[in-house]
Write an enzyme that holds these catalytic residues in place. Structure first.
Site, PDB file in Angstrom:
ATOM      1  N   GLN A  94     -38.395  82.396  33.905  1.00 27.85           N
ATOM      2  CA  GLN A  94     -38.198  83.855  33.638  1.00 27.85           C
ATOM      3  C   GLN A  94     -38.386  83.390  32.261  1.00 27.85           C
ATOM      4  OE1 GLN A  94     -34.848  84.400  35.200  1.00 27.85           O
ATOM      5  NE2 GLN A  94     -35.251  84.504  37.462  1.00 27.85           N
ATOM      6  N   HIS A  96     -36.173  86.715  29.102  1.00 32.59           N
ATOM      7  CA  HIS A  96     -35.604  87.777  28.808  1.00 32.59           C
ATOM      8  C   HIS A  96     -36.085  88.161  27.357  1.00 32.59           C
ATOM      9  CE1 HIS A  96     -33.680  86.699  32.298  1.00 32.59           C
ATOM     10  NE2 HIS A  96     -32.545  85.462  31.419  1.00 32.59           N
ATOM     11  N   GLU A 113     -28.027  84.323  27.983  1.00 33.82           N
ATOM     12  CA  GLU A 113     -26.734  84.107  28.697  1.00 33.82           C
ATOM     13  C   GLU A 113     -26.221  82.151  28.461  1.00 33.82           C
ATOM     14  OE1 GLU A 113     -29.214  84.649  32.197  1.00 33.82           O
ATOM     15  OE2 GLU A 113     -30.100  82.717  32.405  1.00 33.82           O
ATOM     16  N   HIS A 170     -36.784  79.434  30.793  1.00 35.23           N
ATOM     17  CA  HIS A 170     -35.836  78.654  31.374  1.00 35.23           C
ATOM     18  C   HIS A 170     -36.009  79.442  33.033  1.00 35.23           C
ATOM     19  CE1 HIS A 170     -34.182  82.915  31.602  1.00 35.23           C
ATOM     20  NE2 HIS A 170     -33.395  82.489  32.174  1.00 35.23           N
ATOM     21  N   ARG A 190     -40.308  87.545  34.213  1.00 36.03           N
ATOM     22  CA  ARG A 190     -40.729  86.653  35.289  1.00 36.03           C
ATOM     23  C   ARG A 190     -42.238  85.679  35.271  1.00 36.03           C
ATOM     24  NH1 ARG A 190     -40.831  88.586  39.896  1.00 36.03           N
ATOM     25  NH2 ARG A 190     -38.617  88.315  40.476  1.00 36.03           N
TER      26      ARG A 190
END
EC number: 5.3.1.8
Length: 320
Positions: A94, A96, A113, A170, A190
Site C-alpha cells: 500500500q 497513503h 502512520e 509499505h 492498494r
C-alpha cells in the site's frame, strides 16, 4: 478529573488471525480479525467510552460535544487513531496520500502512520520503500509486475520501530503484530495484492495503481529518526517520534518497574498498555491498569502517577 477508558472496535480482514484474543485477552468476533481500533474517533468506526459519566459515548461524539476535555481544538475530528494489527498473512502492498492529495481526491485527511513491533516470527520482514529512481521507472516497474525488483524488504524483530510518512510504499507480512499510531484516516491505495482472490466475493481486490503512482515519494527516503531513551523516576522513556521528524503526533514507549510521576504537558494524551499491569493515580481518582487497556488523559494542569511493572505506548497530537 477522570481518565477516559475505551472499548476496541474490531475489524475482520482477509489477512487477519486470532492473536488479538490470545495476546490481549480481547473478546474478538469469529473469523479472521486483523485489526483492533483501540483509540478511534473515526466516523462510524469510533471507540466507545466504558467508564465514568461519559460511558457509552463514542470518542467522536465526546470530542465534538465536550471539546474542553481536549483543550478546545480547532479541528472537528479527533486527529489520531491507534490500532493493533495481527498479520496472519501478508497485507497488500500500500501507499497513503498526504493531507493535500487526500482532501482533493478523498474528502479525508492524509495518512502518516507508525509501527511499534510487538511480535515477529523468525525471518519476518516488512515491505518498506522501493528501488525506483524516478516516477517513470516506478510506473514502468509497476505495470510490468517487477515486484521483486521494485519493493524493499526489511528484516524485522520484536521491539523495532518504523515511521511511515504518507507517500511511503509499505506492507506488513505474515507473522507480525504491531501497534500502529496514525493520523485518523482510512484512505489506503492498494498497489499490489499478490493476485489473491477474496473468497467472500470470488474477485480480486481492487487496486489503485495510478493514485499509488501519483502519491509515492520518489526516490524513497528513510526518515532520519532521533530515538532517545531517558530515565524518569523508575521508568525508562523511549522517545520514538516528535517534531521536526513527525509533524502530526508525538510518540513514546514507557517501561516502568516501580513508580513514576508526570505533569500533563500536552492538550491530552493517549495510552495503551502493551504488557504488564499497574495503577494510574490522578489527583482524585485511582485506576487499575492491565494488558490491553486503552485510555485518554484529558486536558488540564495536573500531575499523574503510574506504578507497577508495566509497559505502555503513549501519543499526543502535535499542532503545526
Amino acid at each position: 478529573m477522570e481518565a477516559i477508558f475505551l472499548e476496541p472496535y474490531f475489524r475482520t480482514k482477509l489477512w487477519g488471525g486470532r492473536k488479538l484474543e490470545t495476546l490481549f485477552n480481547y473478546q474478538i468476533p469469529d473469523g479472521k480479525v486483523g485489526e483492533a481500533w483501540i483509540i478511534s474517533g473515526y466516523r462510524d468506526d469510533a471507540s466507545h467510552v466504558i467508564n465514568g459519566k461519559f460511558k457509552g459515548m463514542s470518542l467522536r461524539d465526546l470530542y465534538q460535544k465536550h471539546p474542553e476535555l481536549f483543550a478546545n481544538p480547532e479541528e472537528q475530528e479527533f486527529p489520531l487513531l491507534v490500532k493493533y494489527l495481527d498479520a496472519n498473512d501478508n497485507l497488500s502492498v500500500q501507499v497513503h496520500p498526504d493531507d493535500e492529495y487526500a482532501a482533493i481526491h478523498e474528502n479525508d485527511s492524509g495518512k502518516t502512520e507508525s509501527w511499534y513491533v510487538l511480535q515477529a516470527d523468525p525471518g519476518s520482514y516488512l515491505i518498506y520503500g522501493h528501488h525506483a529512481k524516478s516516477r517513470q521507472e516506478l510506473a514502468d516497474m509497476i505495470h510490468e509486475g517487477r515486484w521483486d525488483d521494485l519493493l524493499r524488504k526489511v528484516p524485522v524483530k520484536k521491539g523495532d520501530f518504523f515511521y511511515v510518512p504518507a507517500g511511503t510504499i509499505h506492507a506488513l507480512t505474515k507473522g507480525i503484530v504491531v501497534i500502529e499510531t496514525q493520523q485518523s484516516s482510512d484512505v489506503t491505495y492498494r498497489l499490489y495484492d499478490y493476485d489473491r482472490v477474496d473468497k467472500a466475493t470470488g474477485q480480486k481486490r481492487e487496486l489503485h495503481t495510478q493514485k499509488s503512482i501519483d502519491v509515492t515519494t520518489v526516490p524513497h527516503k528513510n526518515p532520519q529518526l532521533d530515538i532517545r531513551k531517558e530515565k524518569c523516576g523508575d521508568a525508562t522513556i523511549t522517545m520514538l517520534l516528535n517534531k521536526p521528524v513527525s509533524p502530526h503526533f508525538y510518540l513514546a514507549k514507557i517501561d516502568l518497574d516501580g513508580e513514576v510521576k508526570f505533569t500533563m504537558n500536552w492538550p491530552y494524551q493517549l495510552f495503551s498498555v502493551i504488557s504488564g499491569s499497574g495503577k494510574l493515580c490522578l489527583p482524585d481518582k485511582e485506576y487499575d491498569l492491565k494488558l490491553g487497556d486503552n485510555f485518554i488523559l484529558p486536558a488540564g494542569s495536573y500531575d499523574f502517577t503510574f506504578s507497577g511493572k508495566i509497559s505502555m505506548i503513549t501519543s499526543a497530537p502535535i499542532k503545526e
